[in-house]
Scaffold this active site. Structure first.
Site, PDB file in Angstrom:
ATOM      1  N   ASN A 133      44.339  19.320  28.004  1.00 19.01           N
ATOM      2  CA  ASN A 133      44.266  20.614  27.333  1.00 19.01           C
ATOM      3  C   ASN A 133      43.626  20.546  25.953  1.00 19.01           C
ATOM      4  O   ASN A 133      43.012  21.510  25.499  1.00 19.01           O
ATOM      5  CB  ASN A 133      45.677  21.208  27.218  1.00 19.01           C
ATOM      6  CG  ASN A 133      45.725  22.418  26.327  1.00 19.01           C
ATOM      7  OD1 ASN A 133      45.277  23.500  26.693  1.00 19.01           O
ATOM      8  ND2 ASN A 133      46.269  22.248  25.120  1.00 19.01           N
ATOM      9  N   ILE A 155      42.231  34.010  25.454  1.00 17.97           N
ATOM     10  CA  ILE A 155      43.687  33.879  25.491  1.00 17.97           C
ATOM     11  C   ILE A 155      44.235  33.949  24.068  1.00 17.97           C
ATOM     12  O   ILE A 155      43.662  33.371  23.143  1.00 17.97           O
ATOM     13  CB  ILE A 155      44.104  32.538  26.137  1.00 17.97           C
ATOM     14  CG1 ILE A 155      43.442  32.356  27.512  1.00 17.97           C
ATOM     15  CG2 ILE A 155      45.624  32.450  26.239  1.00 17.97           C
ATOM     16  CD1 ILE A 155      43.834  33.364  28.551  1.00 17.97           C
ATOM     17  N   TYR A 182      29.978  23.741  22.515  1.00 22.01           N
ATOM     18  CA  TYR A 182      31.248  23.964  23.223  1.00 22.01           C
ATOM     19  C   TYR A 182      30.998  24.239  24.705  1.00 22.01           C
ATOM     20  O   TYR A 182      31.678  23.686  25.581  1.00 22.01           O
ATOM     21  CB  TYR A 182      31.984  25.128  22.562  1.00 22.01           C
ATOM     22  CG  TYR A 182      33.377  25.379  23.079  1.00 22.01           C
ATOM     23  CD1 TYR A 182      34.437  24.559  22.707  1.00 22.01           C
ATOM     24  CD2 TYR A 182      33.647  26.466  23.926  1.00 22.01           C
ATOM     25  CE1 TYR A 182      35.721  24.800  23.167  1.00 22.01           C
ATOM     26  CE2 TYR A 182      34.927  26.707  24.381  1.00 22.01           C
ATOM     27  CZ  TYR A 182      35.965  25.876  24.001  1.00 22.01           C
ATOM     28  OH  TYR A 182      37.233  26.114  24.459  1.00 22.01           O
ATOM     29  N   SER A 183      30.008  25.078  24.996  1.00 17.93           N
ATOM     30  CA  SER A 183      29.697  25.396  26.390  1.00 17.93           C
ATOM     31  C   SER A 183      29.251  24.148  27.143  1.00 17.93           C
ATOM     32  O   SER A 183      29.617  23.943  28.307  1.00 17.93           O
ATOM     33  CB  SER A 183      28.596  26.467  26.457  1.00 17.93           C
ATOM     34  OG  SER A 183      29.056  27.691  25.918  1.00 17.93           O
TER      35      SER A 183
END
Length: 243
Positions: A88, A187, A154-155
């Site tokens: 995570n 989120i 990040y992608s």
């Protein structure tokens, strides 16, 4: 009988914290991880104890290969191999590509994608040799599926996680070890706290941000015996965004 142990990286806050608590409620013992937020990790540990499950805290940088190998090898030698691993932990350093610095590229790739190798490499062979029919769950992102402005680094890291997950799933399927990926949308977390929420919610068909619990519940299912025939999948939790 001892409960099944699950390692959750980046479990001192956000989705990782909620996942740790959700799994603890469902009977797992939790190996918490943090890089620097030991105080927050201890708070999660106290909550887990109140739920009747055991936990311990490991502190290391997932981008540091030697540190990952040393600490994870020591922990599993003392407490046994994990049944489940939830990758995570991750970072974001956003910038438009023409202005993206070398360190912004390297730090994000070395942490998010490098962490996949650094954390799993000391653990997978032991899962195989000890015939643990376990669960590996990775966290990608909607950015890894569709790309996002200002997040080329990040992608790239999150798309890489998808490819690595699918390949590892093929390698481990005959061992009874499942490897699946969750790709959250927007989120509610510290990372999204400063986003323009009203504007973003207009683009989401459900018109709201997701809740960490809605990701944690999926982790719990994929960790279960009921999910033993699900592997190599990328499951989005995004309120209908970018279908």
């Amino acid at each position: 009988m001892d409960k099944k142990q699950v390692l959750i990286t980046g479990s001192s806050r956000g989705i990782g914290r909620e996942t740790a608590l959700y799994l603890a409620k469902n009977g797992y013992d939790i190996v918490l991880h943090c890089n620097s937020s030991t105080a927050k990790a201890k708070e999660v540990q106290e909550e887990i104890s109140a739920l009747g499950s055991k936990s311990r805290i490991l502190q290391f940088n997932i981008a540091d290969r030697e540190e990952c190998n040393r600490i994870l090898s020591q922990d599993t030698a003392e407490y046994g191999i994990y049944y489940g691993i939830v990758l995570n932990a991750g970072i974001a350093k956003d910038n438009v590509f023409p202005l993206l610095t070398e360190s912004e590229w390297d730090d994000v790739l070395n942490t998010n994608l490098g962490g996949f190798y650094n954390v799993l490499k000391p653990l997978v062979m032991s899962m195989i040799t000890e015939k643990v029919k376990g669960r590996i769950i990775t966290m990608s992102s909607i950015s890894g599926l569709s790309g996002n402005r200002g997040q080329v680094n990040y992608s790239a890291s999150k798309a890489g996680i998808i490819g690595a997950t699918k390949a590892l799933a093929l390698e481990l399927a005959k061992r009874g070890i499942t490897v699946n990926c969750i790709a959250p949308g927007v989120i509610e977390s510290d990372m999204t706290a400063n986003l323009p929420s009203d504007e973003l919610k207009k683009a989401i068909p459900m018109k709201r941000f997701g809740k960490p619990k809605e990701v944690a519940s999926l982790v719990n299912y994929l960790m279960s015996e009921d999910a033993a025939y699900i592997t190599g999948q990328v499951i989005s939790v995004n309120g209908g965004l970018y279908q």
